[in-house]
Structure formats: C-alpha cells, structure tokens
Design a protein around this motif. Structure first.
Motif, PDB file in Angstrom:
ATOM      1  N   VAL A  54       8.732   0.965   4.518  1.00  0.00           N
ATOM      2  CA  VAL A  54       9.892   1.932   3.612  1.00  0.00           C
ATOM      3  C   VAL A  54       9.291   3.409   2.944  1.00  0.00           C
ATOM      4  O   VAL A  54       7.486   3.224   3.182  1.00  0.00           O
ATOM      5  CB  VAL A  54       9.379   1.009   2.647  1.00  0.00           C
ATOM      6  CG1 VAL A  54      11.213   1.911   1.827  1.00  0.00           C
ATOM      7  CG2 VAL A  54      10.468  -0.613   2.368  1.00  0.00           C
ATOM      8  N   ARG A  55      10.011   4.842   3.341  1.00  0.00           N
ATOM      9  CA  ARG A  55       9.619   5.462   3.024  1.00  0.00           C
ATOM     10  C   ARG A  55      10.685   6.177   2.167  1.00  0.00           C
ATOM     11  O   ARG A  55      11.656   5.836   2.428  1.00  0.00           O
ATOM     12  CB  ARG A  55       9.790   6.935   4.429  1.00  0.00           C
ATOM     13  CG  ARG A  55       8.497   6.437   5.552  1.00  0.00           C
ATOM     14  CD  ARG A  55       8.520   6.655   7.279  1.00  0.00           C
ATOM     15  NE  ARG A  55       8.340   8.308   6.494  1.00  0.00           N
ATOM     16  CZ  ARG A  55       8.648   9.830   6.841  1.00  0.00           C
ATOM     17  NH1 ARG A  55       9.802   9.202   7.347  1.00  0.00           N
ATOM     18  NH2 ARG A  55       8.071  10.732   6.661  1.00  0.00           N
ATOM     19  N   TYR A  56      10.355   6.953   1.147  1.00  0.00           N
ATOM     20  CA  TYR A  56      11.011   7.462   0.230  1.00  0.00           C
ATOM     21  C   TYR A  56      10.739   9.143   1.308  1.00  0.00           C
ATOM     22  O   TYR A  56       9.796   9.755   0.679  1.00  0.00           O
ATOM     23  CB  TYR A  56      10.624   7.750  -1.008  1.00  0.00           C
ATOM     24  CG  TYR A  56      11.219   7.624  -2.316  1.00  0.00           C
ATOM     25  CD1 TYR A  56      13.084   7.572  -2.461  1.00  0.00           C
ATOM     26  CD2 TYR A  56      10.740   9.025  -2.604  1.00  0.00           C
ATOM     27  CE1 TYR A  56      13.057   8.520  -3.005  1.00  0.00           C
ATOM     28  CE2 TYR A  56      11.842   9.467  -4.004  1.00  0.00           C
ATOM     29  CZ  TYR A  56      13.176   9.058  -3.864  1.00  0.00           C
ATOM     30  OH  TYR A  56      14.151  10.157  -4.569  1.00  0.00           O
ATOM     31  N   ARG A  98       1.364  -1.261   0.049  1.00  0.00           N
ATOM     32  CA  ARG A  98       0.130  -0.081  -0.316  1.00  0.00           C
ATOM     33  C   ARG A  98       0.812   1.088   0.803  1.00  0.00           C
ATOM     34  O   ARG A  98       2.051   1.423   0.464  1.00  0.00           O
ATOM     35  CB  ARG A  98      -1.226  -0.212   1.188  1.00  0.00           C
ATOM     36  CG  ARG A  98      -1.997  -1.393   1.403  1.00  0.00           C
ATOM     37  CD  ARG A  98      -3.033  -0.816  -0.035  1.00  0.00           C
ATOM     38  NE  ARG A  98      -3.826  -0.842   0.262  1.00  0.00           N
ATOM     39  CZ  ARG A  98      -5.101   0.048  -0.703  1.00  0.00           C
ATOM     40  NH1 ARG A  98      -5.192  -0.675  -1.553  1.00  0.00           N
ATOM     41  NH2 ARG A  98      -5.267   0.664  -0.433  1.00  0.00           N
ATOM     42  N   PHE A  99       0.747   2.624  -0.762  1.00  0.00           N
ATOM     43  CA  PHE A  99       1.719   3.290  -0.891  1.00  0.00           C
ATOM     44  C   PHE A  99       0.398   4.322  -0.622  1.00  0.00           C
ATOM     45  O   PHE A  99      -0.517   4.642  -0.697  1.00  0.00           O
ATOM     46  CB  PHE A  99       1.143   3.649  -2.699  1.00  0.00           C
ATOM     47  CG  PHE A  99       2.415   2.708  -3.436  1.00  0.00           C
ATOM     48  CD1 PHE A  99       3.770   3.058  -3.090  1.00  0.00           C
ATOM     49  CD2 PHE A  99       1.995   1.368  -3.647  1.00  0.00           C
ATOM     50  CE1 PHE A  99       4.674   1.850  -3.878  1.00  0.00           C
ATOM     51  CE2 PHE A  99       2.688   0.657  -4.207  1.00  0.00           C
ATOM     52  CZ  PHE A  99       4.066   0.826  -4.409  1.00  0.00           C
ATOM     53  N   ALA A 100       1.302   5.321   0.274  1.00  0.00           N
ATOM     54  CA  ALA A 100       0.396   6.366   0.715  1.00  0.00           C
ATOM     55  C   ALA A 100       1.534   8.101   0.731  1.00  0.00           C
ATOM     56  O   ALA A 100       3.279   7.191   0.663  1.00  0.00           O
ATOM     57  CB  ALA A 100       0.397   6.472   2.879  1.00  0.00           C
ATOM     58  N   VAL A 101       0.965   9.152  -0.268  1.00  0.00           N
ATOM     59  CA  VAL A 101       1.863  10.134  -0.954  1.00  0.00           C
ATOM     60  C   VAL A 101       1.417  11.534   0.366  1.00  0.00           C
ATOM     61  O   VAL A 101       0.358  11.905   0.402  1.00  0.00           O
ATOM     62  CB  VAL A 101       1.453  10.465  -2.014  1.00  0.00           C
ATOM     63  CG1 VAL A 101       1.981  11.893  -2.073  1.00  0.00           C
ATOM     64  CG2 VAL A 101       2.046   9.008  -2.596  1.00  0.00           C
ATOM     65  N   SER A 102       2.635  12.023   0.586  1.00  0.00           N
ATOM     66  CA  SER A 102       2.215  13.023   1.403  1.00  0.00           C
ATOM     67  C   SER A 102       3.175  14.838   0.753  1.00  0.00           C
ATOM     68  O   SER A 102       4.109  14.064  -0.280  1.00  0.00           O
ATOM     69  CB  SER A 102       2.612  12.527   3.106  1.00  0.00           C
ATOM     70  OG  SER A 102       3.890  12.654   3.445  1.00  0.00           O
ATOM     71  N   ALA A 103       3.436  15.289   1.758  1.00  0.00           N
ATOM     72  CA  ALA A 103       3.871  16.875   0.486  1.00  0.00           C
ATOM     73  C   ALA A 103       5.759  16.151   1.466  1.00  0.00           C
ATOM     74  O   ALA A 103       6.555  16.518   0.403  1.00  0.00           O
ATOM     75  CB  ALA A 103       3.947  17.868   1.579  1.00  0.00           C
ATOM     76  N   GLU A 104       6.455  15.106   2.071  1.00  0.00           N
ATOM     77  CA  GLU A 104       7.171  14.913   2.485  1.00  0.00           C
ATOM     78  C   GLU A 104       7.888  14.045   2.222  1.00  0.00           C
ATOM     79  O   GLU A 104       8.875  13.595   1.813  1.00  0.00           O
ATOM     80  CB  GLU A 104       6.977  15.090   4.208  1.00  0.00           C
ATOM     81  CG  GLU A 104       7.032  16.770   4.691  1.00  0.00           C
ATOM     82  CD  GLU A 104       5.778  16.945   4.922  1.00  0.00           C
ATOM     83  OE1 GLU A 104       5.152  15.509   4.640  1.00  0.00           O
ATOM     84  OE2 GLU A 104       5.119  17.341   5.235  1.00  0.00           O
ATOM     85  N   ALA A 105       6.713  12.471   1.520  1.00  0.00           N
ATOM     86  CA  ALA A 105       7.434  11.152   1.462  1.00  0.00           C
ATOM     87  C   ALA A 105       6.022  10.656   0.512  1.00  0.00           C
ATOM     88  O   ALA A 105       5.024  11.008   0.492  1.00  0.00           O
ATOM     89  CB  ALA A 105       7.415  10.624   2.608  1.00  0.00           C
ATOM     90  N   ALA A 115      -6.025   1.525  -7.205  1.00  0.00           N
ATOM     91  CA  ALA A 115      -6.379   0.082  -6.226  1.00  0.00           C
ATOM     92  C   ALA A 115      -5.088   0.322  -5.122  1.00  0.00           C
ATOM     93  O   ALA A 115      -4.894  -1.083  -4.426  1.00  0.00           O
ATOM     94  CB  ALA A 115      -5.750  -1.302  -6.928  1.00  0.00           C
ATOM     95  N   VAL A 116      -4.045   0.359  -4.807  1.00  0.00           N
ATOM     96  CA  VAL A 116      -2.702   0.508  -4.359  1.00  0.00           C
ATOM     97  C   VAL A 116      -2.321   1.671  -3.400  1.00  0.00           C
ATOM     98  O   VAL A 116      -1.464   1.744  -2.578  1.00  0.00           O
ATOM     99  CB  VAL A 116      -1.055  -0.381  -4.949  1.00  0.00           C
ATOM    100  CG1 VAL A 116      -1.868  -1.561  -5.698  1.00  0.00           C
ATOM    101  CG2 VAL A 116      -0.747   0.982  -5.781  1.00  0.00           C
ATOM    102  N   VAL A 117      -2.484   2.943  -3.650  1.00  0.00           N
ATOM    103  CA  VAL A 117      -2.434   3.539  -2.705  1.00  0.00           C
ATOM    104  C   VAL A 117      -3.759   4.400  -1.829  1.00  0.00           C
ATOM    105  O   VAL A 117      -5.212   3.991  -1.519  1.00  0.00           O
ATOM    106  CB  VAL A 117      -3.213   4.814  -3.808  1.00  0.00           C
ATOM    107  CG1 VAL A 117      -2.314   6.174  -2.989  1.00  0.00           C
ATOM    108  CG2 VAL A 117      -1.613   4.679  -4.936  1.00  0.00           C
ATOM    109  N   GLY A 118      -3.423   4.560  -0.584  1.00  0.00           N
ATOM    110  CA  GLY A 118      -4.449   5.074   0.417  1.00  0.00           C
ATOM    111  C   GLY A 118      -4.734   4.006   1.250  1.00  0.00           C
ATOM    112  O   GLY A 118      -3.913   2.663   1.664  1.00  0.00           O
TER     113      GLY A 118
END
Length: 360
Positions: A128-130, A69-76, A356-359
């Motif tokens: 894992v955080r990018y 699962r991927f989560a997107v923010s302003a930092e990572a 389907a894989v974000v959130g």
C-alpha cells in the motif's frame, strides 16, 4: 462473571497474598503505569511524520501482531507486510495480515491529510502506498478523533437497538469499491451466526497448534504488554492481571471451550447487530480493501458511540464459510465478522513504538 474468571480471580488473590503487594506489582506492573503508557500512544496528532505513523499503528489488526513495516520517502509512505509476524495457524493464507494493512492505510490517510499532507492511497498487490499529492487540505476527516478511541471491546453490551440513521452512516462510511458489507440485526439471523461462531470456536480450541499460537500472543499483565508492545492484553478482554508464569498455567488449566462458548453466546446476544464484510476476490489487494472498509466502519461506529469486537471464527474455519455466505446472501468468501452495540470502555491494547515499525 463466568467460572473461569472466578477461578482466575481467586488464584490472583491467593497469589497476591502469598507474594505480597510489592512483589505482585513487580511481577505484573501497575495499571496506572499502563494507563499513562496508553495515553501517550493516543496523544493528539502533531505535524510530524512519526506521529502520522503512530496514528496508523492504532488500527485494528489480527492478534494485535501489528504485521506492518512503514517506509517514508519524499513522495510517499509505503506500508509493506511484515511476514515475520504471521500467525500461520489461525491465518494460513495471510488473509488477516493483509486486512491489517488496509486498516492501517485508512488511519494513515486520515492522519496524513489532517497533518497537512493530502494524498491518495494506491494498492499495488501486497503493498500500500500513500502518495502525497501536494497542496493543502483544510477540512479534517470527522473520523480523525475516533482513531485514538477505537478499540475491540470484548465485553457484554447492553442490547439496545442502533437508530436507523446510524446504521445508514455505518454503511456509507465503509463503502469501498470491491467490498460488500452486510449489517445483520434480525434476532434469528444473529442467532444463526452465533451458532457458527460457537462451532468455529469449538473447532479451533480442539486444535493444539491453534492454542499454542494463541497463547504465544497473550500478554497476561501490564508489564508484559508494555514490554512487548503487542499481543492480546488480558485486561483489554476484562480478565484479571496475572504474573506471566501463573497466567500461562491458568491458560492451560482453565481456558476451555465450554466457558468460552458460553461467553460468546452471551456477548453476541447482548449485541445490537453483526457486520460481515466480503470482497469480490480472495487475494491480497482485495483483502487490503476489506481492511480499509472495516477500519472506516470501526471508526464511524466509534464516532456514533458504538463499541465493536471481532468474532471471526466463521471465516477462520474454512468449512463454515459457505454457511455464513448463505446467511448473508452472497456467493463471495466472507472476510470479517464483527459484533457491535453499546458497551463499556476497557483498557486499550498496547502498540510498538514507531521506530520499531519504520524501515526495511
């Protein structure tokens, strides 16, 4: 072609004749439609975050479950395990699941930097955080182009030796702190690992729970592969396309250990070498690091014209791990086993859409 493939091919022809071509296409879907679908999945990278995540999802992963699962923010961008997609029989400690996160993190870092988002991969236990570092990065990782071409090619190779310079580049490209890589090219050692693969495959195929779990993830035709966006697409292993009901029946009747062991023996004999990865500790963070190393190995192999496929039975059957460790000269638990060589391009595996894989 082995006996099982001949029987499957014959059953395909008989069923197609009985149903008619139109009904057969309706039941299985056309490969031309699947090829268009696959091409869209592997379209060139744009600057959009969604496209960066699309590239991340093209990473290697166990049973093509895509357990992330991927989560997107302003930092990572954070990658978390999706435990609803576990394979509890083949992977009871979630080892392959966390390896898959590391593979995705490697693709993500390469694609994000290429899209103008340089950053740093940070492993925090099972996450894992990018993390975006700001600024610009003008150079593009030479492995970027390999992301869309990499595949697990479950076919015979041609047996050619890999030049020493390419073996060296594989070792350099996959260097990750805390992960060892053994590249095995001596025929006697390859044969010894082959015997462990066959022993492991035999043990797994005697396990009814393993067989049920494997069958759940097989997609017997293009239609079912596109509908689910996941799983082991039969055509990607060189098998014929079958309606799901017929494929399920053929699996139950014709999928046997002897034929599979013959196939593995032949395919390993046709390979140029075997790669074995082993992390210094057996925990999620180190399994993620193993995935990073493995994915970079796979991308570099693709870049220099090699094909590869997982033969993980000696690490999946715990009783075989000590002998595999002895063969490669380590006291660590072996994590992954791949064969590599020069071979054909097969149809690519499916992928789920980005939404389907974000959130959460």
């Amino acid at each position: 072609m082995n006996r099982r493939q001949i029987l499957l091919g014959a059953s395909s022809a008989l069923t197609a004749a009985a149903l008619g071509a139109g009904a057969w296409r309706s039941a299985t879907g056309a490969m031309s439609a699947y090829e268009s679908y696959s091409a869209r999945l592997r379209a060139p990278l744009s600057g959009e975050i969604a496209d960066v995540i699309r590239y991340a999802t093209l990473a290697a992963n166990g049973h093509n479950t895509q357990p992330w699962r991927f989560a997107v923010s302003a930092e990572a961008i954070t990658i978390a395990p999706d435990l609803s997609r576990r394979t509890a029989v083949v992977d009871p400690d979630d080892h392959h699941l966390y390896v898959s996160l590391g593979c995705a993190a490697t693709n993500l870092a390469i694609a994000a930097a290429a899209s103008g988002r340089p950053g740093e991969v940070i492993i925090d236990g099972p996450l894992v955080r990018y993390v975006f570092t700001g600024g610009r990065r003008d150079d593009v990782d030479p492995l970027l182009a390999a992301i869309v071409r990499r595949q697990s090619t479950r076919a015979d190779y041609d047996g050619r030796e890999v030049p020493p310079r390419d073996l060296s580049s594989l070792q350099v490209a996959s260097a990750v702190a805390g992960v060892d890589l053994a590249i095995v090219t001596a025929p006697a050692d390859i044969a010894a690992i082959r015997d462990l693969v066959i022993a492991g495959n035999s043990a797994q195929m005697r396990d009814a729970a393993f067989m049920r779990e494997l069958k759940e993830w097989i997609r017997f035709n293009p239609r079912s592969a596109m509908a689910s966006g996941d799983g082991l697409f039969a055509a990607a292993s060189g098998n014929p396309s079958l309606p799901t009901t017929l494929g399920s029946l053929a699996f139950d009747l014709l999928f046997d250990a002897a034929a599979e062991n013959d196939k593995y023996a032949r395919q390993i004999a046709s390979s140029s070498g075997i790669a074995v990865f082993a992390a210094e500790q057996a925990d999620p963070s180190h399994w993620i690091r193993t995935g990073q190393a493995c994915q970079r190995f796979a991308l570099e192999a693709t870049r220099v014209g090699l094909k590869l496929a997982f033969i993980n039975q000696p690490v999946e059957v715990a009783a075989l791990r000590p002998e595999l460790a002895r063969l490669i000269g380590t006291t660590r638990r072996p994590d992954l086993v791949l064969r590599f060589g020069y071979g054909p391009t097969l149809p690519f595996s499916p992928r789920r859409p980005v939404d389907a894989v974000v959130g959460s």
